[in-house]
Design an enzyme around this catalytic site. Structure first.
Site, PDB file in Angstrom:
ATOM      1  N   ARG A  65       0.765  -1.124  -0.046  1.00  0.00           N
ATOM      2  CA  ARG A  65       0.034   0.026  -0.025  1.00  0.00           C
ATOM      3  C   ARG A  65       0.815   1.279   0.238  1.00  0.00           C
ATOM      4  NH1 ARG A  65      -3.144  -2.812   4.084  1.00  0.00           N
ATOM      5  NH2 ARG A  65      -4.688  -4.316   2.941  1.00  0.00           N
TER       6      ARG A  65
ATOM      7  N   LYS B 274       2.481  11.165 -11.534  1.00  0.00           N
ATOM      8  CA  LYS B 274       1.726  10.276 -12.401  1.00  0.00           C
ATOM      9  C   LYS B 274       2.419   9.215 -12.725  1.00  0.00           C
ATOM     10  CE  LYS B 274      -1.489  13.575 -15.004  1.00  0.00           C
ATOM     11  NZ  LYS B 274      -1.633  13.919 -16.367  1.00  0.00           N
TER      12      LYS B 274
ATOM     13  N   GLU C  52       8.440  17.266 -25.443  1.00  0.00           N
ATOM     14  CA  GLU C  52       7.760  17.810 -24.191  1.00  0.00           C
ATOM     15  C   GLU C  52       8.152  19.265 -23.832  1.00  0.00           C
ATOM     16  OE1 GLU C  52       4.899  16.046 -23.143  1.00  0.00           O
ATOM     17  OE2 GLU C  52       5.285  14.096 -23.086  1.00  0.00           O
TER      18      GLU C  52
ATOM     19  N   LYS D  20       6.515  22.970 -14.759  1.00  0.00           N
ATOM     20  CA  LYS D  20       5.671  21.720 -14.582  1.00  0.00           C
ATOM     21  C   LYS D  20       5.347  21.711 -13.110  1.00  0.00           C
ATOM     22  CE  LYS D  20       4.528  17.109 -14.968  1.00  0.00           C
ATOM     23  NZ  LYS D  20       4.429  15.631 -15.717  1.00  0.00           N
TER      24      LYS D  20
ATOM     25  N   GLU E 212      -5.057  16.875 -11.237  1.00  0.00           N
ATOM     26  CA  GLU E 212      -5.553  17.275 -12.685  1.00  0.00           C
ATOM     27  C   GLU E 212      -7.280  17.387 -12.571  1.00  0.00           C
ATOM     28  OE1 GLU E 212      -3.514  15.503 -15.927  1.00  0.00           O
ATOM     29  OE2 GLU E 212      -5.686  15.214 -17.200  1.00  0.00           O
TER      30      GLU E 212
ATOM     31  N   ARG F 210      -3.929  21.237 -14.628  1.00  0.00           N
ATOM     32  CA  ARG F 210      -2.811  20.304 -15.047  1.00  0.00           C
ATOM     33  C   ARG F 210      -2.898  19.733 -16.312  1.00  0.00           C
ATOM     34  NH1 ARG F 210       0.549  15.837 -11.467  1.00  0.00           N
ATOM     35  NH2 ARG F 210       1.576  14.731 -13.354  1.00  0.00           N
TER      36      ARG F 210
ATOM     37  N   ASN G  99      -1.217  18.083 -21.261  1.00  0.00           N
ATOM     38  CA  ASN G  99      -1.410  17.216 -22.114  1.00  0.00           C
ATOM     39  C   ASN G  99      -1.637  17.731 -23.550  1.00  0.00           C
ATOM     40  OD1 ASN G  99      -1.427  14.772 -20.555  1.00  0.00           O
ATOM     41  ND2 ASN G  99      -3.414  15.319 -19.660  1.00  0.00           N
TER      42      ASN G  99
ATOM     43  N   HIS H  37      -1.384  15.462 -26.679  1.00  0.00           N
ATOM     44  CA  HIS H  37      -1.561  14.158 -26.196  1.00  0.00           C
ATOM     45  C   HIS H  37      -2.670  13.386 -26.693  1.00  0.00           C
ATOM     46  CE1 HIS H  37       1.822  15.370 -23.797  1.00  0.00           C
ATOM     47  NE2 HIS H  37       2.101  14.427 -23.111  1.00  0.00           N
TER      48      HIS H  37
ATOM     49  N   HIS I 194      -1.627  10.177 -28.182  1.00  0.00           N
ATOM     50  CA  HIS I 194      -2.025   9.051 -27.578  1.00  0.00           C
ATOM     51  C   HIS I 194      -2.681   7.765 -28.398  1.00  0.00           C
ATOM     52  CE1 HIS I 194      -1.720   9.886 -23.009  1.00  0.00           C
ATOM     53  NE2 HIS I 194      -0.622   9.903 -23.594  1.00  0.00           N
TER      54      HIS I 194
ATOM     55  N   HIS J 222       6.704   7.900 -27.875  1.00  0.00           N
ATOM     56  CA  HIS J 222       5.850   8.761 -27.070  1.00  0.00           C
ATOM     57  C   HIS J 222       5.962  10.363 -27.460  1.00  0.00           C
ATOM     58  CE1 HIS J 222       2.996  10.511 -24.098  1.00  0.00           C
ATOM     59  NE2 HIS J 222       4.070  11.354 -23.737  1.00  0.00           N
TER      60      HIS J 222
HETATM   61  P1  NAD Z   1      11.484   5.060 -22.543  1.00  0.00           P
HETATM   62  O1  NAD Z   1      11.477   4.998 -21.247  1.00  0.00           O
HETATM   63  O2  NAD Z   1      11.168   3.962 -23.458  1.00  0.00           O
HETATM   64  O3  NAD Z   1      13.091   5.403 -22.980  1.00  0.00           O
HETATM   65  C1  NAD Z   1      13.532   5.513 -24.166  1.00  0.00           C
HETATM   66  C2  NAD Z   1      14.674   4.721 -24.858  1.00  0.00           C
HETATM   67  O4  NAD Z   1      15.760   5.029 -24.320  1.00  0.00           O
HETATM   68  C3  NAD Z   1      14.480   3.176 -24.142  1.00  0.00           C
HETATM   69  O5  NAD Z   1      14.908   2.311 -25.164  1.00  0.00           O
HETATM   70  C4  NAD Z   1      15.550   3.350 -22.969  1.00  0.00           C
HETATM   71  O6  NAD Z   1      16.144   1.932 -22.545  1.00  0.00           O
HETATM   72  C5  NAD Z   1      16.561   4.102 -23.633  1.00  0.00           C
HETATM   73  N1  NAD Z   1      17.418   5.000 -22.565  1.00  0.00           N
HETATM   74  C6  NAD Z   1      17.010   5.602 -21.436  1.00  0.00           C
HETATM   75  N2  NAD Z   1      17.759   6.194 -20.943  1.00  0.00           N
HETATM   76  C7  NAD Z   1      18.929   6.122 -21.790  1.00  0.00           C
HETATM   77  C8  NAD Z   1      20.367   6.716 -21.662  1.00  0.00           C
HETATM   78  N3  NAD Z   1      20.708   7.395 -20.957  1.00  0.00           N
HETATM   79  N4  NAD Z   1      21.119   6.201 -22.764  1.00  0.00           N
HETATM   80  C9  NAD Z   1      20.835   5.185 -23.514  1.00  0.00           C
HETATM   81  N5  NAD Z   1      19.633   4.723 -23.734  1.00  0.00           N
HETATM   82  C10 NAD Z   1      18.716   5.340 -22.727  1.00  0.00           C
HETATM   83  O7  NAD Z   1      10.993   6.302 -23.261  1.00  0.00           O
HETATM   84  P2  NAD Z   1      10.849   7.848 -22.722  1.00  0.00           P
HETATM   85  O8  NAD Z   1      10.672   8.706 -23.774  1.00  0.00           O
HETATM   86  O9  NAD Z   1      11.640   8.232 -21.589  1.00  0.00           O
HETATM   87  O10 NAD Z   1       9.370   7.961 -21.716  1.00  0.00           O
HETATM   88  C11 NAD Z   1       8.047   7.352 -22.628  1.00  0.00           C
HETATM   89  C12 NAD Z   1       7.116   6.961 -21.369  1.00  0.00           C
HETATM   90  O11 NAD Z   1       6.705   8.025 -20.365  1.00  0.00           O
HETATM   91  C13 NAD Z   1       5.993   6.922 -22.131  1.00  0.00           C
HETATM   92  O12 NAD Z   1       5.516   5.589 -21.688  1.00  0.00           O
HETATM   93  C14 NAD Z   1       5.059   7.801 -21.591  1.00  0.00           C
HETATM   94  O13 NAD Z   1       3.701   7.400 -21.495  1.00  0.00           O
HETATM   95  C15 NAD Z   1       5.435   8.032 -20.222  1.00  0.00           C
HETATM   96  N6  NAD Z   1       5.306   9.763 -19.940  1.00  0.00           N
HETATM   97  C16 NAD Z   1       4.846   9.569 -18.575  1.00  0.00           C
HETATM   98  C17 NAD Z   1       4.596  11.015 -18.078  1.00  0.00           C
HETATM   99  C18 NAD Z   1       4.294  11.244 -16.616  1.00  0.00           C
HETATM  100  O14 NAD Z   1       3.656  12.388 -16.393  1.00  0.00           O
HETATM  101  N7  NAD Z   1       4.227  10.252 -15.816  1.00  0.00           N
HETATM  102  C19 NAD Z   1       4.749  12.179 -18.911  1.00  0.00           C
HETATM  103  C20 NAD Z   1       5.328  11.874 -20.185  1.00  0.00           C
HETATM  104  C21 NAD Z   1       5.524  10.647 -20.814  1.00  0.00           C
HETATM  105  N1  GLY Z   2       2.801  14.656 -18.508  1.00  0.00           N
HETATM  106  C1  GLY Z   2       1.218  15.248 -18.057  1.00  0.00           C
HETATM  107  C2  GLY Z   2       1.131  15.518 -16.429  1.00  0.00           C
HETATM  108  O1  GLY Z   2       2.290  14.968 -15.822  1.00  0.00           O
HETATM  109  O2  GLY Z   2       0.158  15.838 -16.194  1.00  0.00           O
END
Ligand code: NAD
Ligand code: GLY
Length: 389
Positions: free
Chosen positions: A144, A166, A208, A250, A260, A264, A268, A271, A275, A288
């Site tokens: 939890r 998030k 972003e 942010k 949100e 907030r 998006n 997005h 998405h 993404h």
């Molecule tokens: P990712 O986590 O898939 O990383 C991209 C690639 O880069 C992967 O292959 C990873 O292994 C590689 N990588 C990471 N760091 C590295 C480094 N320093 N050197 C070499 N390779 C490296 O993708 P991302 O773009 O980081 O994240 C996308 C995800 O984030 C999506 O799932 C999206 O939905 C999510 N997201 C969440 C929020 C939130 O607020 N929580 C906001 C935006 C995006």
């Molecule tokens: N990436 C959008 C949010 O964190 O609200």
């Protein structure tokens, strides 16, 4: 609301760094009462034990990473954490958006339970947004709730996903549909790790960063335009400023509206279309950030057709997204009824209410709002922004 946001963000703005400022650790605070925390931004942070001082005490730390990032950075982190924790474990997940799912999440719980981890165990997310979102969700639900720390290693994760709490996994029917709001204890953005990031991933992160301009800070948009080539080249000074300003914006928005309820949602921007592209193409086909980049062009086009902004701003955004190395033309998701397929996918969106799709639109430069739009207009935008079949 928008005036207050724009004015406050101008007041908060700090001067871009000069090269002599590096390596300096900068700090952005995210104010959320008892859930407040710091974002550290700088060089040589990952392997320094002091970076982790003051975090919750525990006998065990679990690093969650993936098969790409762990070989590059887990040993450094493990060594630094050994100063603070008796046992430092590592679980390495398969790499890719396609693994942001239940069976892979289960690997984190397996590691925690197989090692008898108690409710004080601290999780460290070492990776991009996929690892960060999954580790956060595991931390929110294991016993939890256990503490966790974000160590984002992609540009996208440093400027967006690691900040704000998030956490989620995907469902085959929709992106990020299963998750929780759960804040980390600290976010550690070590700019040095960006040196190993593939150029395509760096571009995805730029999407972003660009996002924050039209929704909140047109001066930042000017700055990004002037420095886009430096950012793509991995210039440390430019990256430091981009990460810091993005985190400031942010942090401010999340500080106003953690869960949100309103404001907030502007984060998006791009997005809703993005998405749809990501899930419509199959997770991982478009990154993404690529979906968001193209989605911002589509959302700007929608804003213009709603009479909110002029064509010059749409053209400006399209050009910047293109210069960032991102796609600006949407993919065809269904040769028979492309707009219909987009519409169906966009209905599975957390902003949708009773099946009505909501869009983040630019209501004037530097300000965004959430609203519906007539279906015929949205279909026309999709037709105009996607490759002809
Ligand atoms: P990712 O986590 O898939 O990383 C991209 C690639 O880069 C992967 O292959 C990873 O292994 C590689 N990588 C990471 N760091 C590295 C480094 N320093 N050197 C070499 N390779 C490296 O993708 P991302 O773009 O980081 O994240 C996308 C995800 O984030 C999506 O799932 C999206 O939905 C999510 N997201 C969440 C929020 C939130 O607020 N929580 C906001 C935006 C995006
Ligand atoms: N990436 C959008 C949010 O964190 O609200």
């Amino acid at each position: 609301m928008a005036d207050t946001l724009a004015d406050t963000l101008v007041a908060m703005q700090t001067a871009p760094l000069s090269t002599t400022d590096l390596p300096v650790t900068q700090q952005v605070r995210i104010e959320l009462a008892e859930r407040s925390y710091d974002i550290l931004i700088g060089s040589q942070l990952l392997g320094r034990p002091e970076t982790y001082a003051g975090l919750p005490k525990a006998s065990t730390a679990l690093i969650v990473s993936n098969t790409t990032v762990a070989p590059l950075y887990a040993a450094q982190l493990q060594a630094a954490l050994q100063t603070h924790y008796g046992k430092v474990l590592l679980v390495s997940l398969p790499d890719g958006e396609v693994y942001k799912d239940w069976p892979t999440l289960q690997l984190i719980f397996d590691a925690l339970l197989e090692n008898s981890c108690d409710r004080k165990t601290v999780l460290f997310a070492l990776g991009g947004g996929v690892v960060g979102d999954m580790t956060g969700f595991a931390a929110a639900s294991y016993m939890r709730g256990v503490p966790f720390v974000q160590i984002p290693t992609t540009l996208l994760a440093q400027v967006d996903s690691s900040v704000g709490g998030k956490t989620a996994i995907n469902h085959p029917l929709g992106k990020n549909m299963i998750g929780a709001f759960y804040q980390p204890q600290r976010v550690i953005c070590d700019l040095d790790v960006l040196a190993t990031l593939p150029p395509r991933e760096l571009s995805a992160g730029l999407a972003e960063i660009i996002k924050y301009g039209p929704i909140a800070d047109m001066d930042f948009l000017d700055w990004i335009e002037a420095h886009i080539d430096d950012l793509r080249a991995g210039d440390p000074t430019a990256l430091a400023h981009a990460v810091k300003r993005s985190c400031e914006i942010k942090a401010f928005v999340v500080g106003q509206d953690e869960r949100e309820a309103g404001l907030r949602a502007i984060l998006n921007f791009g997005h809703t279309f993005g998405h749809a592209i990501e899930s419509g193409m199959g997770y991982g086909a478009w990154l993404h950030g690529e979906g968001v980049g193209c989605g911002m062009v589509m959302a700007a086009e929608l804003s213009q057709r709603l009479g909110l902004i002029d064509v010059a701003l749409v053209a400006r955004l399209r050009r910047l997204v293109e210069r960032a190395g991102l796609p600006t033309v949407g993919p065809t998701l269904d040769a028979a009824d492309n707009a219909g397929r987009y519409m169906a996918l966009m209905q599975v969106d957390k902003k949708a209410e009773a099946g009505a799709i909501k869009f983040v639109v630019i209501d004037r430069p530097g300000s965004a709002a959430v609203r519906g739009a007539p279906e015929a207009l949205v279909r026309a935008v999709i037709d105009a922004c996607c490759a002809p079949v």
